[in-house]
Design a protein around this motif. Structure first.
Motif, PDB file in Angstrom:
ATOM      1  N   ASP A 192      38.915  20.270  10.492  1.00  0.00           N
ATOM      2  CA  ASP A 192      38.755  21.241  11.853  1.00  0.00           C
ATOM      3  C   ASP A 192      37.588  21.364  12.110  1.00  0.00           C
ATOM      4  O   ASP A 192      36.172  21.184  11.415  1.00  0.00           O
ATOM      5  N   TYR A 193      37.238  22.084  13.044  1.00  0.00           N
ATOM      6  CA  TYR A 193      35.788  22.355  13.331  1.00  0.00           C
ATOM      7  C   TYR A 193      35.167  23.011  12.481  1.00  0.00           C
ATOM      8  O   TYR A 193      34.150  23.381  12.319  1.00  0.00           O
ATOM      9  N   ILE A 194      35.809  24.345  11.821  1.00  0.00           N
ATOM     10  CA  ILE A 194      35.731  25.059  10.854  1.00  0.00           C
ATOM     11  C   ILE A 194      36.517  25.080   9.746  1.00  0.00           C
ATOM     12  O   ILE A 194      37.761  25.454   9.383  1.00  0.00           O
ATOM     13  N   ASP A 195      36.113  24.347   8.858  1.00  0.00           N
ATOM     14  CA  ASP A 195      37.527  23.937   7.631  1.00  0.00           C
ATOM     15  C   ASP A 195      37.560  25.538   6.134  1.00  0.00           C
ATOM     16  O   ASP A 195      37.281  24.721   5.682  1.00  0.00           O
ATOM     17  N   GLY A 196      37.821  26.668   7.126  1.00  0.00           N
ATOM     18  CA  GLY A 196      38.199  27.325   5.704  1.00  0.00           C
ATOM     19  C   GLY A 196      36.958  28.724   5.777  1.00  0.00           C
ATOM     20  O   GLY A 196      35.900  28.030   6.544  1.00  0.00           O
ATOM     21  N   GLU A 197      37.057  29.158   4.827  1.00  0.00           N
ATOM     22  CA  GLU A 197      35.613  31.085   4.958  1.00  0.00           C
ATOM     23  C   GLU A 197      34.503  30.104   4.495  1.00  0.00           C
ATOM     24  O   GLU A 197      33.466  30.193   4.876  1.00  0.00           O
TER      25      GLU A 197
END
Length: 438
Positions: free
Chosen positions: A299-304
């Motif tokens: 993902d573009y942001i893979d988790g916090e």
């Protein structure tokens, strides 16, 4: 065999009737083609009076978006035919064994060339030639495509009168039945005209009809893209990035305009940024179960915790330039931060445009996330970097660069030495690689 006068007359009459019908059909076809051509050259007048100021950048980009959409249809059509043939070996296989593949460089999978590359370019260039015939003839617009030097091994040379059959062959909307759209962008933007004080202007459309041919061959189809970039006097100002196979029933086209307000080379209209996405229903089916759906990019942001990481994208090239660049990034650049250097998430993926689009979309995702956090500004973003060794060309980077700059005006695209990439339509290779950051 003897023929009576009556029977002979009947034979002659029948033959004449058939010949007349054939001539009528040919004339009708010529009339249809003539109508298309005449529309392309309508109101040409004195082409020597035309200037760059007569061209609407939003209309030009609109036609590129539509042409890109049709190029994507070709790619889907070729793949569907291959899936239906015996060229696919094993539904669980990583490799999409396509028999009609040749290599520009022997045994180098990165140099693969398929029917989809050449057929897509023919459709795209015909769309643009149809819309901008007088500007092309007058030299205001130049088109440079990756397959310009192709030898048409896969696609027969198509004469003008049979070009519509070429569209039909790949189940792609033909320009005689569905004219290329000039108004895909909003009405308020459609009047934006290029203004340049240069005496000599160079407006070039770069086409990569299928970026990620290796990915197409190896069935990593989500990484395949169709790229169109527009440059003015050596600077990318607009582009369209088509994603033909990330949705089952739609084609996605990301687009952008980046017009610098002030430049030594050109003074442009107030519209400086325009960025968006359009979706088109597709005519050609996609068999998703034969696709390797994991692109390896995540993902573009893979988790916090990922928001605090620097994403570094590259291909799997073993070229020394890439190895040295990665080492320089990790040791000489990030090493200077001592304890404050961000952790790295490395992504290995194919397709130059694919990696550049990831850089853009990660920036947009991070920006959107930060905007919802009170008191946090965009300068705190830890974005991403894409490194590529020598091997890409102007058509790989022109379109994605315009999209990236439209989304992030502080983004940087240079060669590995830090120099601007060259877009002169003649020197096409990015000889010193590419580094992209946002």
């Amino acid at each position: 065999m003897d023929l009576s006068a009556t029977s002979a007359q009947n034979v002659v009459s029948s033959t004449a009737s058939k010949t007349t019908e054939e001539i009528h059909n040919i004339l009708q076809l010529d009339a249809d083609v003539g109508r298309i051509v005449s529309e392309s050259f309508d109101s040409v007048g004195d082409m020597t009076d035309m200037t760059i100021n007569d061209i609407s950048i939003t209309e030009l980009l609109s036609t590129c978006i539509d042409a890109c959409r049709r190029g994507c249809e070709v790619i889907r059509n070729v793949r569907h035919k291959l899936v239906q043939s015996s060229n696919v070996v094993g539904s669980d296989s990583k490799f999409f064994c396509c028999g009609a593949v040749k290599y520009k460089i022997s045994n180098d999978p990165r140099s693969a060339l398929t029917e989809a590359d050449e057929a897509s370019q023919k459709v795209i260039t015909e769309c643009l030639n149809n819309c901008w015939a007088k500007e092309i003839r007058s030299g205001l617009i130049k088109i440079v495509g990756e397959e310009d030097e192709g030898d048409d091994d896969f696609v027969d040379s198509v004469p003008l009168y049979d070009m519509m059959a070429h569209f039909d062959k790949y189940n792609t909307p033909s320009i005689d039945q569905e004219p290329v759209q000039r108004d895909l962008l909003s009405p308020s933007d459609s009047t934006q005209i290029l203004h340049s004080s240069n005496e000599k202007n160079e407006l070039i459309i770069f086409i990569d009809p299928m970026d990620g041919t290796r990915e197409f061959v190896e069935n990593r189809i989500e990484n395949v893209q169709c790229l169109i970039g527009i440059t003015l006097n050596g600077k990318p100002i607009a582009g369209a990035v088509g994603m033909p196979m990330i949705h089952e029933d739609k084609i996605e086209i990301a687009y952008g305009i980046d017009l610098p307000a002030d430049s030594e080379q050109a003074t442009l209209t107030p519209l400086s940024k325009l960025s968006g996405v359009k979706y088109f229903n597709t005519l050609n089916p996609l068999v998703k179960q034969l696709s390797v759906t994991d692109t390896g990019m995540g993902d573009y942001i893979d988790g916090e915790d990922d928001v605090k990481k620097l994403v570094v994208l590259s291909g799997d090239s073993k070229k020394p330039a890439l190895t040295m660049s990665m080492k320089c990034l990790e040791s000489d650049v990030l090493g200077t931060f001592v304890d404050s250097a961000p952790p790295i998430r490395k992504i290995v993926a194919g397709g130059c445009g694919n990696k550049m689009l990831f850089v853009q979309r990660r920036f947009e995702a991070l920006s959107e996330r930060i905007r919802h956090q009170e008191g946090t500004d965009l300068s705190s973003i830890i974005g991403s970097i894409s490194l590529a060794p020598p091997g890409s060309s102007s058509w790989d980077t022109a379109g994605p660069t315009a999209l990236l700059l439209a989304a992030d005006p502080n983004a940087v695209v240079t060669d590995l030495i830090g120099r601007p990439l060259v877009y002169d339509g003649e020197h096409l290779s990015n000889d010193c690689g590419v580094v992209v950051s946002a």
